[in-house]
Design a protein around this motif. Structure first.
Motif, PDB file in Angstrom:
ATOM      1  N   ILE A   1      17.861  59.477  66.912  1.00 15.43           N
ATOM      2  CA  ILE A   1      17.281  59.052  68.187  1.00 15.43           C
ATOM      3  C   ILE A   1      15.893  58.476  67.889  1.00 15.43           C
ATOM      4  O   ILE A   1      15.003  59.195  67.426  1.00 15.43           O
ATOM      5  N   LYS A   2      15.706  57.210  68.136  1.00 12.74           N
ATOM      6  CA  LYS A   2      14.428  56.574  67.847  1.00 12.74           C
ATOM      7  C   LYS A   2      13.362  56.998  68.850  1.00 12.74           C
ATOM      8  O   LYS A   2      12.240  57.358  68.473  1.00 12.74           O
ATOM      9  N   ARG A   3      13.697  56.959  70.113  1.00 12.34           N
ATOM     10  CA  ARG A   3      12.702  57.325  71.126  1.00 12.34           C
ATOM     11  C   ARG A   3      13.402  57.705  72.417  1.00 12.34           C
ATOM     12  O   ARG A   3      14.513  57.229  72.708  1.00 12.34           O
TER      13      ARG A   3
ATOM     14  N   LYS B   1      29.225  50.083  71.533  1.00 16.69           N
ATOM     15  CA  LYS B   1      29.626  50.550  72.857  1.00 16.69           C
ATOM     16  C   LYS B   1      29.982  52.031  72.852  1.00 16.69           C
ATOM     17  O   LYS B   1      29.660  52.775  73.790  1.00 16.69           O
ATOM     18  N   LEU B   2      30.644  52.467  71.782  1.00 14.70           N
ATOM     19  CA  LEU B   2      30.992  53.882  71.686  1.00 14.70           C
ATOM     20  C   LEU B   2      29.745  54.756  71.598  1.00 14.70           C
ATOM     21  O   LEU B   2      29.664  55.818  72.232  1.00 14.70           O
ATOM     22  N   ALA B   3      28.769  54.312  70.847  1.00 15.33           N
ATOM     23  CA  ALA B   3      27.531  55.084  70.718  1.00 15.33           C
ATOM     24  C   ALA B   3      26.781  55.136  72.048  1.00 15.33           C
ATOM     25  O   ALA B   3      26.251  56.195  72.432  1.00 15.33           O
ATOM     26  N   GLN B   4      26.725  54.054  72.784  1.00 17.48           N
ATOM     27  CA  GLN B   4      26.062  54.052  74.082  1.00 17.48           C
ATOM     28  C   GLN B   4      26.733  55.000  75.063  1.00 17.48           C
ATOM     29  O   GLN B   4      26.070  55.758  75.776  1.00 17.48           O
ATOM     30  N   THR B   5      28.057  54.968  75.083  1.00 15.80           N
ATOM     31  CA  THR B   5      28.785  55.838  76.017  1.00 15.80           C
ATOM     32  C   THR B   5      28.571  57.314  75.685  1.00 15.80           C
ATOM     33  O   THR B   5      28.269  58.129  76.573  1.00 15.80           O
ATOM     34  N   ASN B   6      28.710  57.645  74.438  1.00 17.41           N
ATOM     35  CA  ASN B   6      28.547  59.058  74.063  1.00 17.41           C
ATOM     36  C   ASN B   6      27.090  59.500  74.161  1.00 17.41           C
ATOM     37  O   ASN B   6      26.815  60.680  74.396  1.00 17.41           O
ATOM     38  N   LEU B   7      26.164  58.570  73.975  1.00 16.29           N
ATOM     39  CA  LEU B   7      24.755  58.919  74.142  1.00 16.29           C
ATOM     40  C   LEU B   7      24.473  59.302  75.590  1.00 16.29           C
ATOM     41  O   LEU B   7      23.722  60.249  75.865  1.00 16.29           O
ATOM     42  N   ARG B   8      25.061  58.588  76.531  1.00 18.48           N
ATOM     43  CA  ARG B   8      24.907  58.961  77.943  1.00 18.48           C
ATOM     44  C   ARG B   8      25.487  60.348  78.212  1.00 18.48           C
ATOM     45  O   ARG B   8      24.899  61.142  78.957  1.00 18.48           O
ATOM     46  N   ASN B   9      26.632  60.631  77.606  1.00 20.11           N
ATOM     47  CA  ASN B   9      27.256  61.929  77.858  1.00 20.11           C
ATOM     48  C   ASN B   9      26.418  63.079  77.290  1.00 20.11           C
ATOM     49  O   ASN B   9      26.219  64.097  77.945  1.00 20.11           O
ATOM     50  N   VAL B  10      25.931  62.901  76.072  1.00 26.84           N
ATOM     51  CA  VAL B  10      25.179  63.984  75.431  1.00 26.84           C
ATOM     52  C   VAL B  10      23.836  64.209  76.125  1.00 26.84           C
ATOM     53  O   VAL B  10      23.454  65.352  76.424  1.00 26.84           O
TER      54      VAL B  10
ATOM     55  N   THR C   1      19.248  62.493  82.868  1.00 21.24           N
ATOM     56  CA  THR C   1      19.360  63.822  82.279  1.00 21.24           C
ATOM     57  C   THR C   1      19.980  64.799  83.282  1.00 21.24           C
ATOM     58  O   THR C   1      20.256  64.452  84.438  1.00 21.24           O
ATOM     59  N   LYS C   2      20.148  66.030  82.831  1.00 19.83           N
ATOM     60  CA  LYS C   2      20.770  67.059  83.674  1.00 19.83           C
ATOM     61  C   LYS C   2      19.903  67.394  84.878  1.00 19.83           C
ATOM     62  O   LYS C   2      20.440  67.746  85.947  1.00 19.83           O
ATOM     63  N   ASP C   3      18.586  67.296  84.733  1.00 21.59           N
ATOM     64  CA  ASP C   3      17.679  67.582  85.851  1.00 21.59           C
ATOM     65  C   ASP C   3      17.276  66.312  86.588  1.00 21.59           C
ATOM     66  O   ASP C   3      16.192  66.241  87.188  1.00 21.59           O
ATOM     67  N   ASN C   4      18.133  65.293  86.533  1.00 22.91           N
ATOM     68  CA  ASN C   4      18.003  64.060  87.336  1.00 22.91           C
ATOM     69  C   ASN C   4      16.709  63.300  87.037  1.00 22.91           C
ATOM     70  O   ASN C   4      16.000  62.854  87.950  1.00 22.91           O
ATOM     71  N   VAL C   5      16.405  63.132  85.780  1.00 24.29           N
ATOM     72  CA  VAL C   5      15.276  62.313  85.354  1.00 24.29           C
ATOM     73  C   VAL C   5      15.830  61.139  84.557  1.00 24.29           C
ATOM     74  O   VAL C   5      16.614  61.323  83.619  1.00 24.29           O
ATOM     75  N   VAL C   6      15.422  59.947  84.928  1.00 26.87           N
ATOM     76  CA  VAL C   6      15.905  58.739  84.250  1.00 26.87           C
ATOM     77  C   VAL C   6      15.016  58.485  83.034  1.00 26.87           C
ATOM     78  O   VAL C   6      13.806  58.290  83.167  1.00 26.87           O
ATOM     79  N   VAL C   7      15.614  58.484  81.858  1.00 26.13           N
ATOM     80  CA  VAL C   7      14.880  58.243  80.625  1.00 26.13           C
ATOM     81  C   VAL C   7      15.509  57.058  79.897  1.00 26.13           C
ATOM     82  O   VAL C   7      16.702  56.758  80.069  1.00 26.13           O
ATOM     83  N   THR C   8      14.694  56.401  79.098  1.00 25.08           N
ATOM     84  CA  THR C   8      15.163  55.284  78.271  1.00 25.08           C
ATOM     85  C   THR C   8      15.352  55.782  76.844  1.00 25.08           C
ATOM     86  O   THR C   8      14.406  56.299  76.233  1.00 25.08           O
ATOM     87  N   VAL C   9      16.571  55.631  76.325  1.00 24.84           N
ATOM     88  CA  VAL C   9      16.936  56.178  75.018  1.00 24.84           C
ATOM     89  C   VAL C   9      17.304  55.042  74.083  1.00 24.84           C
ATOM     90  O   VAL C   9      18.040  54.119  74.457  1.00 24.84           O
ATOM     91  N   ASP C  10      16.802  55.145  72.859  1.00 22.53           N
ATOM     92  CA  ASP C  10      17.116  54.161  71.818  1.00 22.53           C
ATOM     93  C   ASP C  10      17.557  54.939  70.582  1.00 22.53           C
ATOM     94  O   ASP C  10      16.898  55.920  70.187  1.00 22.53           O
TER      95      ASP C  10
END
Length: 318
Positions: free
Chosen positions: A163-165, A114-123, A79-88
């Motif tokens: 976003i599931k979780r 692959k497109l969804a994973q990449t854009n999910l990281r960006n958002v 995330t923007k505040d440098n917290v690693v989260v797991t997104v599904d």
């Protein structure tokens, strides 16, 4: 023999024609569309129903036009505040142009994942942890807009993204739980303090109201008693005035008043100065009555009555 041979040849020809016709029949389901190619080139788009093609020359590729689901595998995002989260997440899409979906992308499912994973990281990378946890609708809308724009050339419309979780690390989750507990404890203390303050205010207002009502009742009592006494004094005064009472009646009233005053436990008695004059007048009246008794006749029988001079005023009795 020749006739039998001709019949056999005709039968074979009819069978071949029947087989060729059967091979050229294509049935397209209501939720599908067919892309027809002739000799490797796009020919037409077949609509649902019965369609015919030329065997060995034309080829039909069926495209499912129903809404499909792409399950984006869980991945770790910073995330923007440098917290690693797991997104599904889950992506819902539907085909709008079977020709583009057939010729513009080789493996749409893999490409969409692959497109969804990449854009999910960006958002997610543009938002902080608290915003990501509380603003899922905003993230869904952003991701849908990005994916829909990217998949437009593939003949696909992204219907929605869910976003599931979003799972923070264990230590961050524990800190969030402590923060939530502290916040709830603070709210409970604030509510308790407000309740105590409100109770004390209501109690003080109740006591003030009680004091005010008691004071009003006492004032009303005094006013009624004062009005009664005033009416009694006025009545007595009017009665005396209407009766034309002389000094003797007043002297008798003084004596009644003195009797009431003297009926107590005090060892000393103070008499007003005016009361001594009344007592002197009473002494004079007593001498007059005594003289009349000794002479045996009243003043109306022609006898001379000698008046005893009144005694000077006596000091207050003690």
């Amino acid at each position: 023999m020749e006739f039998a041979l001709v019949v056999t040849v005709l039968g074979l020809l009819l069978l071949l024609v029947f087989l060729l016709a059967a091979m050229g029949i294509r049935i397209v389901a209501p939720y599908e569309k067919g892309v027809v190619e002739r000799l490797g080139r796009y020919l037409r788009t077949a609509q649902p129903g019965l369609n015919f093609i030329i065997p060995f020359i034309d080829v039909m590729r069926k495209v499912d036009m129903r809404e499909q689901v792409v399950d984006v595998q869980p991945q770790e995002v910073i995330t923007k505040d440098n917290v690693v989260v797991t997104v599904d997440a889950i992506v819902y899409y539907e085909a709008t142009d079977p020709v583009k979906l057939t010729y513009n992308v080789a493996d749409f499912y893999n490409a969409a994942t692959k497109l969804a994973q990449t854009n999910l990281r960006n958002v997610i990378g543009e938002t902080e942890l608290d915003e990501a946890l509380t603003s899922r609708e905003m993230i869904n809308a952003k991701l849908r807009a990005v994916l829909d724009d990217a998949t437009d050339k593939w003949g696909v419309r992204v219907v929605r993204v869910e976003i599931k979780r979003i799972d923070p690390p264990a230590d961050v989750t524990a800190a969030m739980h402590r923060q939530m507990k502290a916040e709830r404890d603070k709210r409970a203390q604030i509510l308790e303090a407000e309740g105590t303050r409100a109770a004390r205010i209501l109690q003080a207002e109740g006591e003030a109201e009680a004091v005010r009502r008691v004071a009003d009742a006492e004032r009303y009592k005094l006013e009624v008693e004062a009005a009664g006494q005033a009416n009694a004094i006025t009545t007595v005064f009017n009665a005396i005035r209407n009766a034309n009472a002389d000094e003797r009646v007043i002297a008798i009233q003084y004596l009644e008043a003195l009797k009431v005053v003297a009926n107590g436990q005090a060892s000393k008695l103070f008499i007003p100065y005016e009361a001594t004059a009344i007592l002197g007048a009473l002494g004079t009246m007593q001498n007059i009555f005594a003289g009349q008794s000794e002479n045996g006749a009243g003043p109306g029988e022609g006898q001379k009555t000698t008046a005893t001079p009144a005694r000077p005023p006596q000091p207050p009795l003690r």
